[in-house]
Design a protein around this motif. Structure first.
Motif, PDB file in Angstrom:
ATOM      1  N   GLN A  54       1.158  -8.042  -4.567  1.00  0.00           N
ATOM      2  CA  GLN A  54       0.204  -7.835  -6.111  1.00  0.00           C
ATOM      3  C   GLN A  54       1.079  -6.637  -6.651  1.00  0.00           C
ATOM      4  OE1 GLN A  54      -0.748  -6.992  -3.174  1.00  0.00           O
ATOM      5  NE2 GLN A  54      -1.252  -4.944  -3.448  1.00  0.00           N
ATOM      6  N   GLY A  55       1.665  -5.692  -6.039  1.00  0.00           N
ATOM      7  CA  GLY A  55       2.145  -4.574  -6.434  1.00  0.00           C
ATOM      8  C   GLY A  55       1.278  -3.256  -5.997  1.00  0.00           C
ATOM      9  N   THR A  56       2.108  -2.093  -6.145  1.00  0.00           N
ATOM     10  CA  THR A  56       1.269  -0.902  -5.948  1.00  0.00           C
ATOM     11  C   THR A  56       1.977   0.043  -6.848  1.00  0.00           C
ATOM     12  OG1 THR A  56       0.567   0.782  -4.363  1.00  0.00           O
ATOM     13  CG2 THR A  56       2.736  -0.015  -4.053  1.00  0.00           C
ATOM     14  N   GLN A  57       1.264   0.979  -7.555  1.00  0.00           N
ATOM     15  CA  GLN A  57       1.764   1.926  -8.666  1.00  0.00           C
ATOM     16  C   GLN A  57       2.093   3.018  -8.047  1.00  0.00           C
ATOM     17  OE1 GLN A  57       1.808   1.410 -11.984  1.00  0.00           O
ATOM     18  NE2 GLN A  57       2.855   3.208 -11.845  1.00  0.00           N
ATOM     19  N   GLU A  75      11.416   9.162 -13.276  1.00  0.00           N
ATOM     20  CA  GLU A  75      12.017   7.941 -13.646  1.00  0.00           C
ATOM     21  C   GLU A  75      11.858   6.706 -12.745  1.00  0.00           C
ATOM     22  OE1 GLU A  75      13.733  10.664 -14.064  1.00  0.00           O
ATOM     23  OE2 GLU A  75      15.822  10.462 -13.058  1.00  0.00           O
ATOM     24  N   ASP A  76      11.408   7.186 -11.579  1.00  0.00           N
ATOM     25  CA  ASP A  76      11.061   6.200 -10.667  1.00  0.00           C
ATOM     26  C   ASP A  76       9.506   5.821 -10.606  1.00  0.00           C
ATOM     27  OD1 ASP A  76      12.336   8.594  -8.171  1.00  0.00           O
ATOM     28  OD2 ASP A  76      13.352   6.734  -8.760  1.00  0.00           O
ATOM     29  N   THR A  77       8.834   6.024 -11.639  1.00  0.00           N
ATOM     30  CA  THR A  77       7.478   5.598 -11.917  1.00  0.00           C
ATOM     31  C   THR A  77       7.687   4.053 -12.232  1.00  0.00           C
ATOM     32  OG1 THR A  77       6.695   7.651 -12.746  1.00  0.00           O
ATOM     33  CG2 THR A  77       5.685   5.824 -13.695  1.00  0.00           C
ATOM     34  N   ALA A  78       6.844   3.181 -11.759  1.00  0.00           N
ATOM     35  CA  ALA A  78       6.988   1.971 -12.008  1.00  0.00           C
ATOM     36  C   ALA A  78       5.685   1.298 -10.630  1.00  0.00           C
ATOM     37  CB  ALA A  78       8.190   1.393 -11.465  1.00  0.00           C
ATOM     38  N   VAL A  79       5.640   0.049 -11.129  1.00  0.00           N
ATOM     39  CA  VAL A  79       4.753  -0.666 -10.079  1.00  0.00           C
ATOM     40  C   VAL A  79       6.093  -1.224  -9.082  1.00  0.00           C
ATOM     41  CG1 VAL A  79       3.398  -2.741  -9.497  1.00  0.00           C
ATOM     42  CG2 VAL A  79       3.089  -1.478 -11.793  1.00  0.00           C
ATOM     43  N   TYR A  80       5.778  -1.027  -7.740  1.00  0.00           N
ATOM     44  CA  TYR A  80       6.544  -1.561  -6.781  1.00  0.00           C
ATOM     45  C   TYR A  80       6.092  -2.686  -6.063  1.00  0.00           C
ATOM     46  CZ  TYR A  80       9.322   2.726  -7.440  1.00  0.00           C
ATOM     47  OH  TYR A  80      10.129   3.617  -7.726  1.00  0.00           O
ATOM     48  N   TYR A  81       6.875  -3.832  -6.127  1.00  0.00           N
ATOM     49  CA  TYR A  81       6.371  -4.974  -5.508  1.00  0.00           C
ATOM     50  C   TYR A  81       7.295  -5.515  -4.404  1.00  0.00           C
ATOM     51  CZ  TYR A  81       4.456  -6.064 -10.109  1.00  0.00           C
ATOM     52  OH  TYR A  81       3.874  -5.832 -11.294  1.00  0.00           O
ATOM     53  N   CYS A  82       6.525  -5.945  -3.350  1.00  0.00           N
ATOM     54  CA  CYS A  82       7.219  -6.582  -2.266  1.00  0.00           C
ATOM     55  C   CYS A  82       7.464  -8.150  -2.232  1.00  0.00           C
ATOM     56  CB  CYS A  82       6.125  -6.340  -0.855  1.00  0.00           C
ATOM     57  SG  CYS A  82       6.883  -6.963   0.430  1.00  0.00           S
ATOM     58  N   ASN A  83       8.482  -8.640  -1.824  1.00  0.00           N
ATOM     59  CA  ASN A  83       9.131  -9.641  -1.862  1.00  0.00           C
ATOM     60  C   ASN A  83       9.554 -10.115  -0.548  1.00  0.00           C
ATOM     61  OD1 ASN A  83      11.788 -11.522  -2.320  1.00  0.00           O
ATOM     62  ND2 ASN A  83      10.291 -12.258  -3.815  1.00  0.00           N
ATOM     63  N   ALA A  84       8.965 -11.675  -0.098  1.00  0.00           N
ATOM     64  CA  ALA A  84       9.508 -12.129   1.141  1.00  0.00           C
ATOM     65  C   ALA A  84      10.512 -13.349   0.720  1.00  0.00           C
ATOM     66  CB  ALA A  84       8.416 -12.616   1.979  1.00  0.00           C
ATOM     67  N   ARG A  85      11.636 -13.705   1.104  1.00  0.00           N
ATOM     68  CA  ARG A  85      12.427 -14.557   0.593  1.00  0.00           C
ATOM     69  C   ARG A  85      13.020 -15.253   2.039  1.00  0.00           C
ATOM     70  NH1 ARG A  85      17.816 -14.753  -0.431  1.00  0.00           N
ATOM     71  NH2 ARG A  85      18.018 -12.083  -0.403  1.00  0.00           N
ATOM     72  N   SER A 115       0.801  -1.199   0.171  1.00  0.00           N
ATOM     73  CA  SER A 115      -0.086  -0.075  -0.066  1.00  0.00           C
ATOM     74  C   SER A 115       0.967   1.151   0.108  1.00  0.00           C
ATOM     75  CB  SER A 115      -0.879  -0.066   1.069  1.00  0.00           C
ATOM     76  OG  SER A 115      -0.214   0.118   2.320  1.00  0.00           O
ATOM     77  N   GLY A 116       0.437   2.508  -0.387  1.00  0.00           N
ATOM     78  CA  GLY A 116       0.720   3.550  -0.280  1.00  0.00           C
ATOM     79  C   GLY A 116       1.531   4.130  -1.543  1.00  0.00           C
ATOM     80  N   GLY A 117       1.162   3.422  -2.604  1.00  0.00           N
ATOM     81  CA  GLY A 117       1.519   4.028  -3.847  1.00  0.00           C
ATOM     82  C   GLY A 117       0.679   5.315  -4.396  1.00  0.00           C
ATOM     83  N   PRO A 148       7.340   0.244 -17.315  1.00  0.00           N
ATOM     84  CA  PRO A 148       6.713  -0.453 -18.588  1.00  0.00           C
ATOM     85  C   PRO A 148       7.660  -0.506 -19.405  1.00  0.00           C
ATOM     86  CG  PRO A 148       5.398   1.611 -17.908  1.00  0.00           C
ATOM     87  CD  PRO A 148       6.518   1.393 -16.763  1.00  0.00           C
ATOM     88  N   GLY A 149       7.825  -1.944 -19.816  1.00  0.00           N
ATOM     89  CA  GLY A 149       8.591  -2.242 -21.009  1.00  0.00           C
ATOM     90  C   GLY A 149      10.174  -2.335 -20.352  1.00  0.00           C
ATOM     91  N   LYS A 150      10.324  -2.585 -19.374  1.00  0.00           N
ATOM     92  CA  LYS A 150      11.512  -2.883 -18.513  1.00  0.00           C
ATOM     93  C   LYS A 150      11.548  -4.117 -17.616  1.00  0.00           C
ATOM     94  CE  LYS A 150      13.469   1.920 -18.634  1.00  0.00           C
ATOM     95  NZ  LYS A 150      13.998   2.788 -17.910  1.00  0.00           N
ATOM     96  N   GLN A 151      12.540  -4.517 -17.235  1.00  0.00           N
ATOM     97  CA  GLN A 151      12.597  -5.955 -16.406  1.00  0.00           C
ATOM     98  C   GLN A 151      12.277  -5.388 -14.960  1.00  0.00           C
ATOM     99  OE1 GLN A 151      16.322  -7.966 -17.052  1.00  0.00           O
ATOM    100  NE2 GLN A 151      15.298  -9.392 -18.495  1.00  0.00           N
ATOM    101  N   ARG A 152      11.838  -6.093 -14.267  1.00  0.00           N
ATOM    102  CA  ARG A 152      11.702  -5.976 -12.703  1.00  0.00           C
ATOM    103  C   ARG A 152      13.330  -5.946 -12.091  1.00  0.00           C
ATOM    104  NH1 ARG A 152       7.472  -9.530  -9.542  1.00  0.00           N
ATOM    105  NH2 ARG A 152       6.256  -8.630 -10.981  1.00  0.00           N
TER     106      ARG A 152
END
Length: 115
Positions: A107-110, A88-98, A7-9, A41-45
């Motif tokens: 699910q990501g936040t824009q 250029e920080d515009t993106a979908v931001y994803y959280c990951n637990a490893r 959340s928070g995007g 968009p159009g870039k790798q994670r």
């Protein structure tokens, strides 16, 4: 069931700040390495930042000094404070637990940085 909820995007002007949150459930949060990734968009994670179970952080070189990641084990939540945002920080931001070979994604936040 394991779940990460970001959340928070949102939309912010260049130079502004946002704080992203990622709330985890269904995992023993404190022992996981947590990460923030982003995909434009159009870039790798790509990795933005990560924090180990012991609290050690590492950041993408290009983001050092602007982004800060921290965790609150009592709340099973990890945060990403983003300052001096750029378009250029515009993106979908994803959280990951490893943890070893285990890994979970939110699910990501824009995040959109635009005037």
């Amino acid at each position: 069931q394991e779940q990460l909820v970001e959340s928070g995007g949102g939309l912010v002007q260049p130079g502004g700040s946002l704080r992203l949150s990622c709330a985890a459930s269904g995992i023993t949060f404190s022992i996981y390495t947590m990460g923030w990734y982003r995909q434009a968009p159009g870039k790798q994670r790509e990795l933005v930042a990560a924090i180990s179970s012991g609290g050690r952080t590492n950041y993408a070189d290009s983001l050092k000094g602007r982004f800060t990641m921290y965790r609150d084990n009592a709340k099973n939540t990890v945060y990403l404070q983003m300052n001096s945002l750029k378009p250029e920080d515009t993106a979908v931001y994803y959280c990951n637990a490893r943890l070893g070979t285990l890994g979970y994604w939110g699910q990501g936040t824009q995040v959109t940085v635009s005037s």
